[in-house]
Design a protein around this motif. Sequence first.
Motif, PDB file in Angstrom:
ATOM      1  N   LYS B 158       0.831  -1.204   0.000  1.00 48.41           N
ATOM      2  CA  LYS B 158       0.000   0.000   0.000  1.00 48.41           C
ATOM      3  C   LYS B 158       0.866   1.255   0.000  1.00 48.41           C
ATOM      4  O   LYS B 158       2.006   1.247   0.487  1.00 48.41           O
ATOM      5  N   PHE B 159       0.295   2.325  -0.517  1.00 47.19           N
ATOM      6  CA  PHE B 159       0.863   3.659  -0.371  1.00 47.19           C
ATOM      7  C   PHE B 159      -0.213   4.562   0.213  1.00 47.19           C
ATOM      8  O   PHE B 159      -1.405   4.347   0.005  1.00 47.19           O
ATOM      9  N   VAL B 160       0.220   5.594   0.938  1.00 46.31           N
ATOM     10  CA  VAL B 160      -0.709   6.567   1.491  1.00 46.31           C
ATOM     11  C   VAL B 160      -0.174   7.953   1.137  1.00 46.31           C
ATOM     12  O   VAL B 160       1.041   8.180   1.207  1.00 46.31           O
ATOM     13  N   PHE B 161      -1.052   8.868   0.724  1.00 46.52           N
ATOM     14  CA  PHE B 161      -0.602  10.240   0.469  1.00 46.52           C
ATOM     15  C   PHE B 161      -1.720  11.215   0.781  1.00 46.52           C
ATOM     16  O   PHE B 161      -2.873  10.827   0.980  1.00 46.52           O
ATOM     17  N   SER B 162      -1.338  12.509   0.842  1.00 47.98           N
ATOM     18  CA  SER B 162      -2.318  13.556   1.115  1.00 47.98           C
ATOM     19  C   SER B 162      -2.251  14.610   0.018  1.00 47.98           C
ATOM     20  O   SER B 162      -1.314  14.635  -0.779  1.00 47.98           O
ATOM     21  N   THR B 166      -6.853  20.101  -1.248  1.00 48.13           N
ATOM     22  CA  THR B 166      -8.180  19.613  -0.883  1.00 48.13           C
ATOM     23  C   THR B 166      -8.244  19.082   0.550  1.00 48.13           C
ATOM     24  O   THR B 166      -9.331  18.843   1.067  1.00 48.13           O
ATOM     25  N   GLY B 167      -7.105  18.868   1.160  1.00 47.42           N
ATOM     26  CA  GLY B 167      -7.092  18.346   2.526  1.00 47.42           C
ATOM     27  C   GLY B 167      -7.433  16.865   2.620  1.00 47.42           C
ATOM     28  O   GLY B 167      -7.721  16.348   3.695  1.00 47.42           O
ATOM     29  N   GLU B 168      -7.386  16.160   1.502  1.00 48.14           N
ATOM     30  CA  GLU B 168      -7.755  14.732   1.555  1.00 48.14           C
ATOM     31  C   GLU B 168      -6.525  13.843   1.768  1.00 48.14           C
ATOM     32  O   GLU B 168      -5.389  14.251   1.514  1.00 48.14           O
ATOM     33  N   THR B 169      -6.789  12.633   2.236  1.00 52.86           N
ATOM     34  CA  THR B 169      -5.760  11.596   2.340  1.00 52.86           C
ATOM     35  C   THR B 169      -6.289  10.349   1.636  1.00 52.86           C
ATOM     36  O   THR B 169      -7.478  10.021   1.759  1.00 52.86           O
ATOM     37  N   ARG B 170      -5.407   9.684   0.894  1.00 51.84           N
ATOM     38  CA  ARG B 170      -5.838   8.483   0.177  1.00 51.84           C
ATOM     39  C   ARG B 170      -4.919   7.307   0.469  1.00 51.84           C
ATOM     40  O   ARG B 170      -3.704   7.466   0.544  1.00 51.84           O
ATOM     41  N   ILE B 171      -5.533   6.148   0.640  1.00 48.39           N
ATOM     42  CA  ILE B 171      -4.784   4.887   0.750  1.00 48.39           C
ATOM     43  C   ILE B 171      -4.904   4.172  -0.590  1.00 48.39           C
ATOM     44  O   ILE B 171      -6.014   3.959  -1.082  1.00 48.39           O
ATOM     45  N   VAL B 172      -3.780   3.829  -1.182  1.00 50.62           N
ATOM     46  CA  VAL B 172      -3.776   3.138  -2.473  1.00 50.62           C
ATOM     47  C   VAL B 172      -3.273   1.717  -2.250  1.00 50.62           C
ATOM     48  O   VAL B 172      -2.109   1.507  -1.907  1.00 50.62           O
ATOM     49  N   ASP B 173      -4.158   0.749  -2.420  1.00 49.67           N
ATOM     50  CA  ASP B 173      -3.824  -0.659  -2.197  1.00 49.67           C
ATOM     51  C   ASP B 173      -3.462  -1.284  -3.539  1.00 49.67           C
ATOM     52  O   ASP B 173      -4.302  -1.413  -4.423  1.00 49.67           O
ATOM     53  N   MET B 174      -2.214  -1.670  -3.695  1.00 46.35           N
ATOM     54  CA  MET B 174      -1.722  -2.215  -4.960  1.00 46.35           C
ATOM     55  C   MET B 174      -1.576  -3.734  -4.896  1.00 46.35           C
ATOM     56  O   MET B 174      -0.871  -4.324  -5.715  1.00 46.35           O
ATOM     57  N   SER B 175      -2.245  -4.390  -3.938  1.00 48.97           N
ATOM     58  CA  SER B 175      -2.049  -5.838  -3.793  1.00 48.97           C
ATOM     59  C   SER B 175      -2.816  -6.636  -4.827  1.00 48.97           C
ATOM     60  O   SER B 175      -2.515  -7.803  -5.064  1.00 48.97           O
ATOM     61  N   ARG B 180      -6.777  -0.232  -5.578  1.00 47.62           N
ATOM     62  CA  ARG B 180      -8.013   0.040  -4.835  1.00 47.62           C
ATOM     63  C   ARG B 180      -7.751   1.258  -3.966  1.00 47.62           C
ATOM     64  O   ARG B 180      -6.808   1.240  -3.164  1.00 47.62           O
ATOM     65  N   ILE B 181      -8.577   2.287  -4.117  1.00 54.28           N
ATOM     66  CA  ILE B 181      -8.289   3.559  -3.456  1.00 54.28           C
ATOM     67  C   ILE B 181      -9.351   3.855  -2.409  1.00 54.28           C
ATOM     68  O   ILE B 181     -10.553   3.776  -2.679  1.00 54.28           O
ATOM     69  N   ASP B 217      -5.409   5.039  11.580  1.00 56.22           N
ATOM     70  CA  ASP B 217      -4.953   3.712  11.990  1.00 56.22           C
ATOM     71  C   ASP B 217      -5.081   2.766  10.798  1.00 56.22           C
ATOM     72  O   ASP B 217      -6.174   2.334  10.440  1.00 56.22           O
ATOM     73  N   LEU B 218      -3.960   2.429  10.189  1.00 61.83           N
ATOM     74  CA  LEU B 218      -3.984   1.615   8.973  1.00 61.83           C
ATOM     75  C   LEU B 218      -4.287   0.145   9.258  1.00 61.83           C
ATOM     76  O   LEU B 218      -4.540  -0.625   8.337  1.00 61.83           O
ATOM     77  N   TRP B 219      -4.229  -0.273  10.511  1.00 62.68           N
ATOM     78  CA  TRP B 219      -4.572  -1.649  10.853  1.00 62.68           C
ATOM     79  C   TRP B 219      -6.079  -1.834  10.994  1.00 62.68           C
ATOM     80  O   TRP B 219      -6.573  -2.956  10.982  1.00 62.68           O
ATOM     81  N   ASP B 220      -6.811  -0.742  11.146  1.00 57.47           N
ATOM     82  CA  ASP B 220      -8.251  -0.802  11.323  1.00 57.47           C
ATOM     83  C   ASP B 220      -8.897  -1.253  10.008  1.00 57.47           C
ATOM     84  O   ASP B 220      -8.508  -0.810   8.936  1.00 57.47           O
ATOM     85  N   GLU B 221      -9.901  -2.135  10.115  1.00 55.60           N
ATOM     86  CA  GLU B 221     -10.602  -2.584   8.907  1.00 55.60           C
ATOM     87  C   GLU B 221     -11.289  -1.415   8.210  1.00 55.60           C
ATOM     88  O   GLU B 221     -11.307  -1.331   6.988  1.00 55.60           O
ATOM     89  N   THR B 222     -11.902  -0.533   8.991  1.00 55.24           N
ATOM     90  CA  THR B 222     -12.576   0.640   8.435  1.00 55.24           C
ATOM     91  C   THR B 222     -12.010   1.883   9.122  1.00 55.24           C
ATOM     92  O   THR B 222     -12.630   2.459  10.008  1.00 55.24           O
ATOM     93  N   PRO B 223     -10.798   2.276   8.722  1.00 52.43           N
ATOM     94  CA  PRO B 223     -10.118   3.354   9.439  1.00 52.43           C
ATOM     95  C   PRO B 223     -10.837   4.702   9.294  1.00 52.43           C
ATOM     96  O   PRO B 223     -11.464   4.972   8.281  1.00 52.43           O
ATOM     97  N   GLU B 224     -10.739   5.502  10.344  1.00 51.37           N
ATOM     98  CA  GLU B 224     -11.293   6.856  10.333  1.00 51.37           C
ATOM     99  C   GLU B 224     -10.205   7.811  10.804  1.00 51.37           C
ATOM    100  O   GLU B 224      -9.555   7.541  11.803  1.00 51.37           O
ATOM    101  N   PRO B 225     -10.007   8.930  10.132  1.00 47.67           N
ATOM    102  CA  PRO B 225      -9.010   9.899  10.613  1.00 47.67           C
ATOM    103  C   PRO B 225      -9.452  10.502  11.944  1.00 47.67           C
ATOM    104  O   PRO B 225     -10.647  10.690  12.177  1.00 47.67           O
ATOM    105  N   ARG B 226      -8.476  10.719  12.830  1.00 46.41           N
ATOM    106  CA  ARG B 226      -8.818  11.444  14.043  1.00 46.41           C
ATOM    107  C   ARG B 226      -7.800  12.542  14.267  1.00 46.41           C
ATOM    108  O   ARG B 226      -6.687  12.487  13.758  1.00 46.41           O
ATOM    109  N   ARG B 227      -8.199  13.559  15.024  1.00 48.55           N
ATOM    110  CA  ARG B 227      -7.316  14.690  15.276  1.00 48.55           C
ATOM    111  C   ARG B 227      -6.512  14.433  16.546  1.00 48.55           C
ATOM    112  O   ARG B 227      -7.085  13.993  17.554  1.00 48.55           O
TER     113      ARG B 227
END
Lengths: 386, 386
Positions: B158-162, B166-175, B180-181, B217-227
């Motif tokens: 996986k790769f992650v970028f921001s 736009t203030g967004e963050t994306r996880i790109v799963d290349m497996s 899958r984004i 938390d990238l280990w979370d099945e359905t991760p949510e950003p937190r401050r």
Amino acid sequence: MKRALTLSSALLLCSALAAPLGATELRATGDLGVIVERATGSVLIIDQSEHAAIGRIEGLGDLSHASLVFSPDERFAYVFGRDGGLSKIDILSQKIVKRILQSGNSIGGAISDDGKLIAVANYEPGGIKIFDADTLDLVADIPAEGKALGLEDAPGRKFVFSVWDTGETRIVDMSGAEPRITTFAHVGEQPYDALVTDDGRTYIAGLFGEDGLAAIDLWDETPEPRRILPHYGRGQEEMPVYKMPHLEGWAKAGDQIVLPAVHHHEVLWIDSRSLEETGRTETYGQPVFAMARPGGRQVWVNFAHPLNDTVQVIDSMTHQIVGEMKPGPAVLHMEFTSRGTEAWVSVRDENKVVIYDTTTLQPIGEIAAESPSGIFFTARAHRLGL
Amino acid sequence: MKRALTLSSALLLCSALAAPLGATELRATGDLGVIVERATGSVLIIDQSEHAAIGRIEGLGDLSHASLVFSPDERFAYVFGRDGGLSKIDILSQKIVKRILQSGNSIGGAISDDGKLIAVANYEPGGIKIFDADTLDLVADIPAEGKALGLEDAPGRKFVFSVWDTGETRIVDMSGAEPRITTFAHVGEQPYDALVTDDGRTYIAGLFGEDGLAAIDLWDETPEPRRILPHYGRGQEEMPVYKMPHLEGWAKAGDQIVLPAVHHHEVLWIDSRSLEETGRTETYGQPVFAMARPGGRQVWVNFAHPLNDTVQVIDSMTHQIVGEMKPGPAVLHMEFTSRGTEAWVSVRDENKVVIYDTTTLQPIGEIAAESPSGIFFTARAHRLGL
């Protein structure tokens, strides 16, 4: 049957080594490794990326219970044999550079953090010997009144070891002209193995003669041993212990340490700060190695005889078993690639090493090896306390 | 004055490279490294053990703010230039293997955990591009509505970028066969840099437009950003920030994370579990990198212009400053040898890299380099989230 096996494995070996490395070919060493072939006194040099053996070095003596460490440039391995042999091998030219018999009976060794010194723990005569990593010339001889073991490197050109017979632990500081030795007279009954945590801070010795373990804070100016996990051990009943778990198998998984229980079919989860127990997971057999995949997301466990055909994978967040594989009879050791994408598993009695994808838990490759035991990848050169 | 400097540095360079490596000589790669020479579009190949430069590769374009990653075998480096250049260099043969201009303006990259994919973050046009690590052929083009940055690798291909705008963050799963984004539409105002913790679990983005940071938390099945750390940032007053601290400079030191404060002359100590602040240490200047010596016993800090001639060493147990060195004008970067015995420090305006013994804090060597900035040792190949 035995002959058939040997024949078939010999064929496999021929095929695995069909295209050996030209000794003058440029080759990087970051993805190489060494597999101990315990029965034949040889080691196999492997290339992780190619899933292939690229050479074999023979003539290393008695390699039962053998281990090894790597030089900082990942070119040389120092092999510690059971017969007191210390061999320096060159994994690029695939030759023995030097080999000495430094005692009658030894059990493991370590390399100093600066890569300049090799220390070996000896049973007969007891104590440790320290050698120049370049020449294997003797630098220091530190005798003890019993079997030395649990020898680990620590930051600042230090080694730490314990003595089975006397229960003592010693810190040997090699940063000056002469060794400076700090002795803790009795950390507990019959220390049998030890580890240094991956930050180089804590030395922990397992005790065979009593429950609990001895911990020493190496960052402390005036360290004092303390007892931890008082309920860890064989317990009141004298239960049979088929194989003592390896303490270097202790795994850091996030904020937890995973510990193979002694005798019982379970692993213990420990809080990495308080060193208090926080949970247990029931396992298939008596665990031998409990090793965290790099990053700590899962822990892989193998087991003592007679249940040593199986590997289980445990999720470190839920403590649940999430996978079980049967690589074959006598799974002796496991090693992860440095960023955790593969696990290599030695299957002694089928003369092979099986490579697993750590995400799918499916086998993705296999390498023939003669009674393989320990698997060591060069990335270990860059880690503390191994 | 400038000419005199250049002349003297040219002499130094000649002497440093007097005995270059024969390209067919066997050489291990575990103790090699690459130093970016930002002004000349070149890199120096160094040998840690020999304290020596062993070669130079030129023609790499605009290397201001350049960084690089290593292949798993520690043979190839992928250099990310500011001009959108992506260069694959062979540090054994000391040649450029391939070089492409993949965008007009880029800012850093990453290598997947299996070593098969190289990702680059681009400003113009915005987004990331993913290349085959072997051939540098384009594998995936993932556009974004703004400047992509904070690009990190994460376990599981996986790769992650921001995205700044736009203030967004994306996880790109290349497996799988196709990327899958997962997109988090707005993690905060103007993310400017990010890190992944060394266990590959947590992605943390710094925010320029508001205080606090965004954690996922990238280990979370359905991760949510937190401050987290709501008081971290420039604060209410619009203070001048000479140089944003590098988040990859965040250092894990035992159970703590050390964080360079934004604008203020201090570092913050954070509990690594709760991510709550636990203390501050006043420093000489605005910190740029706060880097833990491997093991975490001390933290080394360098500073923003005009106080960038100094390095301070902080004890991670007491939070006290225990050492201060003046390597010279414009200290841009530091790198530790993998087991922490040495620190290499680039001094741009004196065209040199100074090598320190981390125990004595004394200089023990020096290497000439043309306006050196980033220093990268091959051991990085074995670590997650770099």
